[in-house]
Design a protein around this motif. Structure first.
Motif, mmCIF file in Angstrom:
data_model
loop_
_atom_site.group_PDB
_atom_site.id
_atom_site.type_symbol
_atom_site.label_atom_id
_atom_site.label_comp_id
_atom_site.label_asym_id
_atom_site.label_seq_id
_atom_site.Cartn_x
_atom_site.Cartn_y
_atom_site.Cartn_z
ATOM 1 N N GLU A 1 20.940 -9.035 -0.557
ATOM 2 C CA GLU A 1 20.934 -8.015 0.501
ATOM 3 C C GLU A 1 22.052 -6.997 0.307
ATOM 4 N N LEU A 2 23.178 -7.437 -0.248
ATOM 5 C CA LEU A 2 24.261 -6.510 -0.552
ATOM 6 C C LEU A 2 23.790 -5.457 -1.557
ATOM 7 N N VAL B 1 4.575 2.955 -3.013
ATOM 8 C CA VAL B 1 5.562 4.036 -2.893
ATOM 9 C C VAL B 1 5.011 5.325 -3.494
ATOM 10 N N ARG B 2 4.346 5.200 -4.620
ATOM 11 C CA ARG B 2 3.832 6.389 -5.309
ATOM 12 C C ARG B 2 2.730 7.104 -4.530
ATOM 13 N N GLN B 3 2.217 6.461 -3.478
ATOM 14 C CA GLN B 3 1.209 7.119 -2.647
ATOM 15 C C GLN B 3 1.857 8.034 -1.615
ATOM 16 N N GLY B 4 3.191 7.999 -1.518
ATOM 17 C CA GLY B 4 3.911 8.911 -0.630
ATOM 18 C C GLY B 4 3.782 8.593 0.842
ATOM 19 N N ARG B 5 3.655 7.314 1.164
ATOM 20 C CA ARG B 5 3.475 6.928 2.567
ATOM 21 C C ARG B 5 4.735 6.272 3.128
ATOM 22 N N VAL B 6 4.645 5.777 4.345
ATOM 23 C CA VAL B 6 5.739 5.009 4.942
ATOM 24 C C VAL B 6 5.639 3.576 4.417
ATOM 25 N N ILE B 7 6.729 3.075 3.855
ATOM 26 C CA ILE B 7 6.778 1.722 3.301
ATOM 27 C C ILE B 7 7.751 0.886 4.132
ATOM 28 N N ALA B 8 7.227 -0.156 4.766
ATOM 29 C CA ALA B 8 8.090 -1.137 5.431
ATOM 30 C C ALA B 8 8.464 -2.162 4.365
ATOM 31 N N LEU B 9 9.713 -2.165 3.958
ATOM 32 C CA LEU B 9 10.125 -2.921 2.781
ATOM 33 C C LEU B 9 10.691 -4.282 3.140
ATOM 34 N N ALA B 10 9.930 -5.327 2.814
ATOM 35 C CA ALA B 10 10.419 -6.691 2.967
ATOM 36 C C ALA B 10 10.604 -7.353 1.609
ATOM 37 N N ASN B 11 10.154 -6.688 0.538
ATOM 38 C CA ASN B 11 10.320 -7.197 -0.820
ATOM 39 C C ASN B 11 11.644 -6.679 -1.379
ATOM 40 N N LYS B 12 12.709 -7.436 -1.146
ATOM 41 C CA LYS B 12 14.042 -6.962 -1.535
ATOM 42 C C LYS B 12 14.182 -6.828 -3.043
ATOM 43 N N GLU B 13 13.345 -7.566 -3.808
ATOM 44 C CA GLU B 13 13.451 -7.508 -5.255
ATOM 45 C C GLU B 13 13.198 -6.107 -5.806
ATOM 46 N N SER B 14 12.404 -5.294 -5.080
ATOM 47 C CA SER B 14 12.139 -3.928 -5.535
ATOM 48 C C SER B 14 13.431 -3.137 -5.672
#
Length: 403
Positions: free
Chosen positions: A224-225, A117-130
């Motif tokens: 997910e909520l 995320v800190r690289q400022g790019r597009v992140i496809a987020l599948a790690n819901k824990e974040s």
């Protein structure tokens, strides 16, 4: 963004997991569209080496140092760079890419995802824990870095596709659908007799063990909520959950005029992954096409928070805020692991989580280090709980020991 050759530069964190494998399947089918700059995996050296060779990846990281010799041997002579350990995974997250799939499961994915995320790019987020564990921090970091977050979970991806963010005042609520898992119609008494094999038998989706068990307890929908709250800036009381056994309607957005928009599709994770891979465009996928005439009937029902207490626990954790969601997630991960190891029974998963939530005080989330410290404390408390209840837990767990 694309390279001079017209290809998008991508990295896949968690390429050997369920979501990672589906991502790589799409990437390998479209070599003219994607250039793989980095892959990161856990311990499966053979698989990640094959992925790297097929896609000519620039860098490969494997978290398990014991697997590095096998990885180096498999990549010998290819010119592909490799490294091992937690720092190597972070290096994969830092590699210059336009798009990153964040699919490392559990709390282990927090630091790599935040690094990407800190690289400022597009992140496809599948790690819901974040988002569950560090939602406010994660969103603030993404905003500061100019990163774009694209949800990959089928439910959040569905909401993203029909969520008119530029017309937020017109949105009344969002509705997450849930299959109900393999125990949807069972009583608590019947669930108490179910073992690991039963919990892994999801009726619709092919997923990894952790998320399959979370689906059986419905904790996945609770997580997910919390994720939806952060992704769409929606208060808890405007996020509904609706059980939909066919898993065709992936989620819905209700508007103030009475309109309800939904995204439908066959239950195949390659569809939301492809949406994220090609965004803001779309790309062809090999997924089965939805045939509503063949489906014939779509049914819906309200979830039962008594039979599935994880839903109540997730709402309470979100309302409590601070470190409560961190404790919820960590305690659940540890309890699921204990169930897999047959140290507790199925219905004890939620009981352990509730006990740990009650035992640990809620505090503000200052930074990722604080999140990880609370995560460790919650896991320790799970072990203490199991130790105190070991006799009963062993008797309950033995019910499913033969499956």
């Amino acid at each position: 963004m694309v390279t001079a050759t017209g290809r998008r530069r991508i990295s896949v964190l968690g390429s050997t997991g369920s979501v990672g494998r589906s991502t790589m399947d799409l990437v390998e089918r479209n070599p003219e569209r994607f250039e793989v700059v980095a892959l990161a995996g856990g311990a499966n050296a053979d698989l990640i080496a094959e992925q790297a060779k097929r896609t000519r990846a620039g860098f490969v990281a494997i978290a398990d140092g014991a697997a590095w010799p096998a990885l180096k041997a498999a990549l010998a002579g290819t010119g592909i760079e490799s490294a091992a350990g937690a720092e190597a995974v972070l290096e994969a997250a830092r590699r210059d890419a336009d798009w990153t799939m964040a699919a490392i499961v559990g709390a282990a994915g927090l630091a790599p995802t935040l690094t990407a995320v800190r690289q400022g790019r597009v992140i496809a987020l599948a790690n819901k824990e974040s988002l569950v564990c560090a939602g406010d921090l994660f969103v603030a970091e993404a905003r500061a870095a100019g990163a774009t977050i694209l949800p990959v979970d089928s439910e959040h991806n569905a909401i993203f596709q029909v969520f008119e963010s530029d017309r937020r005042p017109g949105i009344e609520k969002i509705i997450l659908t849930a299959s109900g898992g393999p125990f949807r119609t069972l009583s608590r008494e019947a669930m108490a007799s179910k073992g690991l094999k039963d919990a892994l038998a999801h009726p619709n989706w092919s997923m990894g063990p952790k998320i399959s068990i979370d689906s059986a307890t419905m904790m996945n929908k609770g997580l997910e909520l919390i994720e939806a709250h952060h992704l769409f800036d929606m208060p808890e009381d405007r996020i509904d959950i609706l059980v939909h056994p066919q898993s065709v309607v992936h989620s819905l957005v209700a508007y103030v005029d009475g309109s309800v928009l939904a995204q439908l599709g066959s239950p195949d994770m390659r569809t939301p992954i492809a949406y994220a891979l090609a965004w803001p465009e779309r790309m062809p996928t090999p997924t089965p096409r939805l045939d509503l005439a063949a489906v014939a009937q779509l049914s819906f029902e309200a979830p039962d928070p008594v039979r599935f207490p994880a839903l109540r626990l997730a709402r309470e954790a979100l309302r409590a805020g601070g470190t409560a969601p961190v404790v919820l997630n960590a305690a659940n991960e540890a309890a699921v692991a204990a169930f897999v190891e047959r140290r507790i029974g199925f219905i004890e998963i939620a009981a352990v989580v509730e006990a740990v939530l009650e035992a640990l005080p809620v505090a503000p989330v200052a930074d990722i280090e604080a999140v990880l410290a609370v995560d460790r404390r919650a896991r320790e408390e799970v072990e203490h709980w199991i130790g105190r209840h070991r006799g009963h837990a062993a008797r309950v767990a033995s019910v499913g020991a033969a499956d």
